[in-house]
Motif scaffolding. Structure first.
Motif, PDB file in Angstrom:
ATOM      1  N   THR A  22       0.843  -1.190   0.000  1.00 52.56           N
ATOM      2  CA  THR A  22       0.000   0.000   0.000  1.00 52.56           C
ATOM      3  C   THR A  22       0.875   1.235   0.000  1.00 52.56           C
ATOM      4  OG1 THR A  22      -1.731  -1.152   1.246  1.00 52.56           O
ATOM      5  CG2 THR A  22      -1.813   1.250   1.204  1.00 52.56           C
ATOM      6  N   ALA A  23       0.549   2.168  -0.869  1.00 47.77           N
ATOM      7  CA  ALA A  23       1.290   3.417  -0.942  1.00 47.77           C
ATOM      8  C   ALA A  23       0.554   4.514  -0.191  1.00 47.77           C
ATOM      9  CB  ALA A  23       1.472   3.832  -2.401  1.00 47.77           C
ATOM     10  N   SER A  24       1.322   5.321   0.498  1.00 48.32           N
ATOM     11  CA  SER A  24       0.765   6.520   1.117  1.00 48.32           C
ATOM     12  C   SER A  24       1.461   7.723   0.504  1.00 48.32           C
ATOM     13  CB  SER A  24       0.976   6.493   2.632  1.00 48.32           C
ATOM     14  OG  SER A  24       2.344   6.422   2.942  1.00 48.32           O
ATOM     15  N   GLY A  25       0.707   8.752   0.210  1.00 49.79           N
ATOM     16  CA  GLY A  25       1.280   9.904  -0.458  1.00 49.79           C
ATOM     17  C   GLY A  25       1.037   9.855  -1.955  1.00 49.79           C
ATOM     18  N   PRO A  26       1.568  10.824  -2.682  1.00 50.75           N
ATOM     19  CA  PRO A  26       1.307  10.945  -4.125  1.00 50.75           C
ATOM     20  C   PRO A  26       2.139   9.974  -4.962  1.00 50.75           C
ATOM     21  CG  PRO A  26       2.735  12.703  -3.413  1.00 50.75           C
ATOM     22  CD  PRO A  26       2.350  11.953  -2.169  1.00 50.75           C
ATOM     23  N   ALA A  27       1.744   8.732  -4.942  1.00 52.68           N
ATOM     24  CA  ALA A  27       2.468   7.714  -5.704  1.00 52.68           C
ATOM     25  C   ALA A  27       1.530   6.575  -6.063  1.00 52.68           C
ATOM     26  CB  ALA A  27       3.646   7.177  -4.900  1.00 52.68           C
ATOM     27  N   ASN A  28       1.880   5.861  -7.122  1.00 50.25           N
ATOM     28  CA  ASN A  28       1.172   4.642  -7.508  1.00 50.25           C
ATOM     29  C   ASN A  28       2.073   3.447  -7.254  1.00 50.25           C
ATOM     30  OD1 ASN A  28      -1.301   5.729  -8.516  1.00 50.25           O
ATOM     31  ND2 ASN A  28      -0.207   6.388 -10.344  1.00 50.25           N
ATOM     32  N   VAL A  29       1.486   2.363  -6.806  1.00 49.52           N
ATOM     33  CA  VAL A  29       2.239   1.125  -6.688  1.00 49.52           C
ATOM     34  C   VAL A  29       2.324   0.510  -8.078  1.00 49.52           C
ATOM     35  CG1 VAL A  29       2.388  -1.123  -5.612  1.00 49.52           C
ATOM     36  CG2 VAL A  29       1.392   0.787  -4.338  1.00 49.52           C
ATOM     37  N   MET A  30       3.533   0.202  -8.520  1.00 45.74           N
ATOM     38  CA  MET A  30       3.729  -0.324  -9.871  1.00 45.74           C
ATOM     39  C   MET A  30       3.840  -1.834  -9.898  1.00 45.74           C
ATOM     40  SD  MET A  30       3.524   2.521 -11.333  1.00 45.74           S
ATOM     41  CE  MET A  30       3.841   2.045 -13.035  1.00 45.74           C
ATOM     42  N   THR A  65       0.182 -13.829  -9.853  1.00 44.59           N
ATOM     43  CA  THR A  65      -0.818 -12.903 -10.372  1.00 44.59           C
ATOM     44  C   THR A  65      -0.744 -11.589  -9.602  1.00 44.59           C
ATOM     45  OG1 THR A  65      -2.314 -14.728 -10.951  1.00 44.59           O
ATOM     46  CG2 THR A  65      -3.254 -12.519 -10.831  1.00 44.59           C
ATOM     47  N   LEU A  66      -0.591 -10.512 -10.348  1.00 47.93           N
ATOM     48  CA  LEU A  66      -0.570  -9.186  -9.746  1.00 47.93           C
ATOM     49  C   LEU A  66      -1.942  -8.547  -9.894  1.00 47.93           C
ATOM     50  CD1 LEU A  66       1.132  -6.893  -8.445  1.00 47.93           C
ATOM     51  CD2 LEU A  66       1.486  -6.019 -10.760  1.00 47.93           C
ATOM     52  N   SER A  67      -2.463  -8.057  -8.779  1.00 46.67           N
ATOM     53  CA  SER A  67      -3.746  -7.356  -8.789  1.00 46.67           C
ATOM     54  C   SER A  67      -3.532  -5.964  -8.198  1.00 46.67           C
ATOM     55  CB  SER A  67      -4.782  -8.118  -7.957  1.00 46.67           C
ATOM     56  OG  SER A  67      -4.974  -9.428  -8.441  1.00 46.67           O
ATOM     57  N   ARG A  68      -3.890  -4.951  -8.981  1.00 43.69           N
ATOM     58  CA  ARG A  68      -3.655  -3.584  -8.518  1.00 43.69           C
ATOM     59  C   ARG A  68      -4.972  -2.818  -8.465  1.00 43.69           C
ATOM     60  NH1 ARG A  68       0.088   0.879 -11.561  1.00 43.69           N
ATOM     61  NH2 ARG A  68      -1.533   0.581 -13.164  1.00 43.69           N
ATOM     62  N   ASP A  69      -5.103  -2.028  -7.425  1.00 47.72           N
ATOM     63  CA  ASP A  69      -6.243  -1.120  -7.295  1.00 47.72           C
ATOM     64  C   ASP A  69      -5.663   0.282  -7.187  1.00 47.72           C
ATOM     65  OD1 ASP A  69      -8.377   0.499  -6.399  1.00 47.72           O
ATOM     66  OD2 ASP A  69      -9.341  -1.203  -5.429  1.00 47.72           O
ATOM     67  N   LYS A  70      -5.696   1.027  -8.275  1.00 47.97           N
ATOM     68  CA  LYS A  70      -5.064   2.341  -8.285  1.00 47.97           C
ATOM     69  C   LYS A  70      -5.777   3.309  -7.356  1.00 47.97           C
ATOM     70  CE  LYS A  70      -3.156   4.201 -11.820  1.00 47.97           C
ATOM     71  NZ  LYS A  70      -2.905   4.837 -13.121  1.00 47.97           N
ATOM     72  N   ALA A  71      -7.080   3.184  -7.259  1.00 45.93           N
ATOM     73  CA  ALA A  71      -7.834   4.083  -6.387  1.00 45.93           C
ATOM     74  C   ALA A  71      -7.426   3.899  -4.925  1.00 45.93           C
ATOM     75  CB  ALA A  71      -9.328   3.851  -6.560  1.00 45.93           C
ATOM     76  N   LYS A  72      -7.177   2.664  -4.534  1.00 50.70           N
ATOM     77  CA  LYS A  72      -6.782   2.377  -3.150  1.00 50.70           C
ATOM     78  C   LYS A  72      -5.271   2.401  -2.979  1.00 50.70           C
ATOM     79  CE  LYS A  72     -10.827  -0.488  -2.123  1.00 50.70           C
ATOM     80  NZ  LYS A  72     -11.296  -1.835  -1.689  1.00 50.70           N
ATOM     81  N   LYS A  73      -4.541   2.535  -4.081  1.00 49.39           N
ATOM     82  CA  LYS A  73      -3.072   2.541  -4.063  1.00 49.39           C
ATOM     83  C   LYS A  73      -2.523   1.262  -3.452  1.00 49.39           C
ATOM     84  CE  LYS A  73      -2.554   7.559  -3.857  1.00 49.39           C
ATOM     85  NZ  LYS A  73      -1.915   8.688  -3.139  1.00 49.39           N
ATOM     86  N   THR A  74      -3.075   0.155  -3.896  1.00 49.48           N
ATOM     87  CA  THR A  74      -2.607  -1.139  -3.414  1.00 49.48           C
ATOM     88  C   THR A  74      -2.248  -2.046  -4.588  1.00 49.48           C
ATOM     89  OG1 THR A  74      -4.837  -2.078  -3.367  1.00 49.48           O
ATOM     90  CG2 THR A  74      -4.062  -0.998  -1.349  1.00 49.48           C
ATOM     91  N   ALA A  75      -1.387  -2.994  -4.317  1.00 51.80           N
ATOM     92  CA  ALA A  75      -1.041  -4.015  -5.304  1.00 51.80           C
ATOM     93  C   ALA A  75      -0.766  -5.307  -4.555  1.00 51.80           C
ATOM     94  CB  ALA A  75       0.169  -3.606  -6.129  1.00 51.80           C
TER      95      ALA A  75
END
Length: 114
Positions: A22-30, A65-75
């Protein structure tokens, strides 16, 4: 920006583990990378910066399998059919949404025994 990774641990060959970041701050988990002792850090599964294409490391696409939720900033990384060669420290990778800065999580150990 901080990347908080969780999951990992020890499992026998053939088992499964799930890693979360989980990312906190202005970033996306890649995505996720890993580094085994004495080896370079390698791609596990991650989105490219441009076009956001999902890539997997060799031998991982059929098992991970990678699952990402950009809105929640999780991967989340679901890892199945693990083998001892998957033993490594797994790092979550993030990218600033305001610059080209890269960020790394603290690393989480995955150990697979035969």
């Amino acid at each position: 920006v901080q990347l908080q990774a969780s999951g990992g641990g020890s499992v026998q060959a053939g088992g499964s583990l799930r890693l979360s970041c989980t990312a906190s701050g202005p970033a996306n988990v890649m995505g996720w990378y890993r580094q085994a002792p004495g080896k370079q850090r390698e791609l596990v599964a991650a989105y490219t910066t441009v076009l956001e294409i999902l890539n997997y490391g060799s031998s991982m696409k059929d098992r991970f399998t990678l699952s990402r939720d950009k809105a929640k900033k999780t991967a989340d990384l679901q890892m199945n059919n693990l083998n001892p060669e998957d033993t490594a420290v797994y790092y979550c990778h993030g990218k600033s949404i305001r610059s080209n800065d890269n960020y790394w999580g603290q690393g989480t150990q995955v150990t697979v025994s035969s």
